[in-house]
Scaffold this motif. Structure first.
Motif, PDB file in Angstrom:
ATOM      1  N   SER A  43       1.232  -1.010   0.070  1.00 52.45           N
ATOM      2  CA  SER A  43      -0.397   0.151   0.466  1.00 52.45           C
ATOM      3  C   SER A  43       0.636   1.468   0.267  1.00 52.45           C
ATOM      4  N   ILE A  44       2.472   1.085   0.487  1.00 54.02           N
ATOM      5  CA  ILE A  44       2.925   2.693   0.826  1.00 54.02           C
ATOM      6  C   ILE A  44       3.766   2.422  -0.864  1.00 54.02           C
ATOM      7  N   VAL A  45       3.968   1.503  -1.554  1.00 53.14           N
ATOM      8  CA  VAL A  45       4.483   1.401  -2.453  1.00 53.14           C
ATOM      9  C   VAL A  45       3.811   2.001  -3.498  1.00 53.14           C
ATOM     10  N   GLY A  46       2.228   1.907  -3.591  1.00 56.57           N
ATOM     11  CA  GLY A  46       1.588   1.776  -4.024  1.00 56.57           C
ATOM     12  C   GLY A  46       0.894   3.402  -4.975  1.00 56.57           C
ATOM     13  N   GLN A  47       1.156   3.922  -3.288  1.00 56.16           N
ATOM     14  CA  GLN A  47       0.702   5.377  -2.525  1.00 56.16           C
ATOM     15  C   GLN A  47       1.986   6.593  -3.123  1.00 56.16           C
ATOM     16  N   ILE A  48       3.077   5.764  -3.168  1.00 61.81           N
ATOM     17  CA  ILE A  48       4.256   6.480  -3.507  1.00 61.81           C
ATOM     18  C   ILE A  48       3.928   7.357  -5.202  1.00 61.81           C
ATOM     19  N   TYR A  56       9.102   6.339 -11.640  1.00 63.22           N
ATOM     20  CA  TYR A  56       9.568   5.235 -10.773  1.00 63.22           C
ATOM     21  C   TYR A  56      11.156   5.080 -10.433  1.00 63.22           C
ATOM     22  N   ASN A  57      11.726   6.335 -11.077  1.00 68.93           N
ATOM     23  CA  ASN A  57      12.781   6.862 -10.653  1.00 68.93           C
ATOM     24  C   ASN A  57      13.076   7.225  -9.177  1.00 68.93           C
ATOM     25  N   LYS A  58      11.941   8.574  -8.941  1.00 69.20           N
ATOM     26  CA  LYS A  58      12.046   8.969  -7.993  1.00 69.20           C
ATOM     27  C   LYS A  58      11.215   8.063  -7.063  1.00 69.20           C
ATOM     28  N   VAL A  59       9.918   7.303  -7.125  1.00 70.57           N
ATOM     29  CA  VAL A  59       9.809   6.215  -6.228  1.00 70.57           C
ATOM     30  C   VAL A  59      11.043   5.019  -5.892  1.00 70.57           C
ATOM     31  N   ASN A  60      12.305   4.819  -6.479  1.00 64.12           N
ATOM     32  CA  ASN A  60      12.915   3.939  -6.111  1.00 64.12           C
ATOM     33  C   ASN A  60      14.063   5.355  -4.978  1.00 64.12           C
ATOM     34  N   GLU A  61      14.084   6.424  -5.661  1.00 65.53           N
ATOM     35  CA  GLU A  61      14.710   7.098  -4.605  1.00 65.53           C
ATOM     36  C   GLU A  61      13.682   7.453  -3.526  1.00 65.53           C
ATOM     37  N   ILE A  62      12.742   7.668  -3.111  1.00 70.29           N
ATOM     38  CA  ILE A  62      11.978   7.925  -2.378  1.00 70.29           C
ATOM     39  C   ILE A  62      11.940   6.616  -1.237  1.00 70.29           C
ATOM     40  N   LEU A  63      12.198   5.002  -1.896  1.00 70.61           N
ATOM     41  CA  LEU A  63      11.689   4.010  -1.082  1.00 70.61           C
ATOM     42  C   LEU A  63      13.753   3.656  -0.692  1.00 70.61           C
ATOM     43  N   PHE A  64      14.222   4.314  -1.318  1.00 72.53           N
ATOM     44  CA  PHE A  64      15.615   4.403  -0.413  1.00 72.53           C
ATOM     45  C   PHE A  64      15.500   5.207   0.344  1.00 72.53           C
ATOM     46  N   ASN A  65      15.238   6.387   0.790  1.00 71.58           N
ATOM     47  CA  ASN A  65      15.713   7.505   1.715  1.00 71.58           C
ATOM     48  C   ASN A  65      14.934   7.310   2.229  1.00 71.58           C
ATOM     49  N   ARG A 158       8.014  -3.098 -14.294  1.00 72.84           N
ATOM     50  CA  ARG A 158       8.794  -4.153 -14.189  1.00 72.84           C
ATOM     51  C   ARG A 158      10.574  -3.786 -15.440  1.00 72.84           C
ATOM     52  N   GLY A 159      10.031  -2.820 -15.637  1.00 75.93           N
ATOM     53  CA  GLY A 159      11.568  -2.312 -16.259  1.00 75.93           C
ATOM     54  C   GLY A 159      12.294  -1.255 -15.667  1.00 75.93           C
ATOM     55  N   GLU A 160      11.490  -0.630 -14.859  1.00 80.58           N
ATOM     56  CA  GLU A 160      11.939   0.543 -13.608  1.00 80.58           C
ATOM     57  C   GLU A 160      12.004   0.964 -12.015  1.00 80.58           C
ATOM     58  N   LEU A 161      11.138  -0.446 -11.919  1.00 83.86           N
ATOM     59  CA  LEU A 161      10.333   0.487 -10.282  1.00 83.86           C
ATOM     60  C   LEU A 161      11.692  -1.280  -9.186  1.00 83.86           C
ATOM     61  N   TRP A 162      12.570  -0.614  -8.673  1.00 87.37           N
ATOM     62  CA  TRP A 162      13.030  -2.006  -7.497  1.00 87.37           C
ATOM     63  C   TRP A 162      11.756  -1.806  -6.451  1.00 87.37           C
ATOM     64  N   TYR A 163      11.205  -2.477  -6.317  1.00 88.99           N
ATOM     65  CA  TYR A 163       9.855  -2.292  -6.124  1.00 88.99           C
ATOM     66  C   TYR A 163      10.364  -2.317  -3.859  1.00 88.99           C
ATOM     67  N   SER A 164      11.678  -3.305  -3.379  1.00 91.24           N
ATOM     68  CA  SER A 164      11.928  -3.511  -2.433  1.00 91.24           C
ATOM     69  C   SER A 164      13.101  -2.660  -1.815  1.00 91.24           C
ATOM     70  N   ASN A 165      12.897  -1.280  -3.014  1.00 94.30           N
ATOM     71  CA  ASN A 165      14.196  -0.544  -2.666  1.00 94.30           C
ATOM     72  C   ASN A 165      14.377   0.022  -1.201  1.00 94.30           C
ATOM     73  N   ILE A 166      13.306  -0.008  -0.839  1.00100.15           N
ATOM     74  CA  ILE A 166      13.674   0.181   1.467  1.00100.15           C
ATOM     75  C   ILE A 166      15.031  -0.714   1.920  1.00100.15           C
ATOM     76  N   LEU A 167      14.924  -1.712   1.495  1.00100.69           N
ATOM     77  CA  LEU A 167      15.655  -2.742   2.199  1.00100.69           C
ATOM     78  C   LEU A 167      17.153  -2.123   1.503  1.00100.69           C
ATOM     79  N   CYS A 168      17.884  -1.650   0.415  1.00 99.20           N
ATOM     80  CA  CYS A 168      18.948  -1.139   0.375  1.00 99.20           C
ATOM     81  C   CYS A 168      18.979  -0.036   1.549  1.00 99.20           C
TER      82      CYS A 168
END
Length: 216
Positions: A43-48, A56-65, A158-168
Motif C-alpha cells: 500500500s505504501i509503494v502504491g501510494q508513492i 519510478y526513478n523518483k519512487v526508487n529514490e523515495i523508498l531508498f530514503n 517491470r523495467g524501472e521500479l525496484w519494488y523493495s528498494n527500501i531494503l537497500c
C-alpha cells in the motif's frame, strides 16, 4: 524471567551466528502477520507511485530514503538485542547482516556470494522476499480515465521500479551508523523477470569519529 545474555564475538562463517539469529527470531522479537506486513508495504509503494505520477526513478529514490532513515534508527535495536561486538572485517559484517540482521527482522537469511578480489564488495541473494509476496509488476501502468477515453501510459514498472528498494536504504543507514560508508543497490529482482533477487553491497570507506577541536 529474562535470561542474561553476554555479548558475542563474531567469527565469519561461524555456525554460532545462525544459532544467534534463530534464537533472536524465536525468543526476542515481536512477530507480525506476514500477509499484513506485505499488504501494508504494498500500500505504501502504491501510494508513492500515485503521488509521483508513476515516475519510478523518483519512487526508487523515495523508498531508498525511507529505508535509510529507518536503518539509522533500527541499528540501535539490532545492537541492543543481538549484543554483537564490532566486526573485525567486512566479511564478518556480511555474515552478521545475513545470519542475524535479516533473520531478526524478516526471518530470512540471504545467501552471500560474489565477493570481489579486494573483499570490499559482496552480493546478497534472496531465496524469498517477504516484501514481495503476492506481488506482480505490470509491464506498463494503464490509468483508465473517465468517460472511457484512451488510457494514459505512465511508465514501465517491470523495467524501472525496484519494488523493495527500501531494503537497500535500510542497509545503507545501518552500516553508516557503525562507521561503514557503503553503496547498496539492487542488481536483479524476480519481480522484474530476473532469475533471482539480489543486492550488491560495496564498502566505500570506514568513517572515523571526529574529535572536536581542543579535545584530546
Amino acid at each position: 524471567m529474562s535470561k542474561s545474555v553476554k555479548s558475542t564475538k563474531v567469527k565469519g562463517g561461524d555456525k554460532r551466528l545462525e544459532q544467534i539469529g534463530d534464537d533472536i527470531w524465536k525468543n526476542r522479537t515481536t512477530k507480525i502477520n506476514n500477509e499484513l506486513f506485505t499488504m501494508t508495504y504494498g500500500s505504501i509503494v502504491g501510494q508513492i507511485c500515485r503521488e509521483e505520477n508513476y515516475n519510478y526513478n523518483k519512487v526508487n529514490e523515495i523508498l531508498f530514503n525511507m529505508g535509510y532513515n529507518i536503518g539509522n534508527r533500527l541499528i540501535e535495536e539490532f545492537l541492543s538485542i543481538s549484543l554483537i561486538e564490532r566486526c573485525n572485517n567486512f566479511k564478518e559484517t556480511a555474515e552478521v547482516i545475513s545470519k542475524i540482521g535479516f533473520r531478526m527482522f524478516l526471518n530470512i537469511s540471504p545467501i552471500i556470494s560474489n565477493w570481489s578480489i579486494d573483499e570490499q564488495t559482496f552480493q546478497l541473494t534472496f531465496e524469498e522476499n517477504p516484501l514481495a509476496e503476492f506481488v506482480e509488476l505490470p509491464d506498463e501502468y494503464d490509468e483508465e480515465e473517465e468517460n472511457n477515453s484512451s488510457s494514459n501510459i505512465k511508465g514501465n514498472a517491470r523495467g524501472e521500479l525496484w519494488y523493495s528498494n527500501i531494503l537497500c536504504g535500510v542497509l545503507k543507514g545501518c552500516l553508516e551508523m557503525v562507521q561503514l560508508e557503503c553503496e547498496v543497490w539492487f542488481v536483479s529482482d524476480v519481480l522484474r523477470g530476473d532469475d533471482n533477487t539480489s543486492i550488491k553491497v560495496k564498502l566505500i570507506s570506514i568513517l572515523r569519529d571526529e574529535i572536536p577541536v581542543g579535545d584530546d
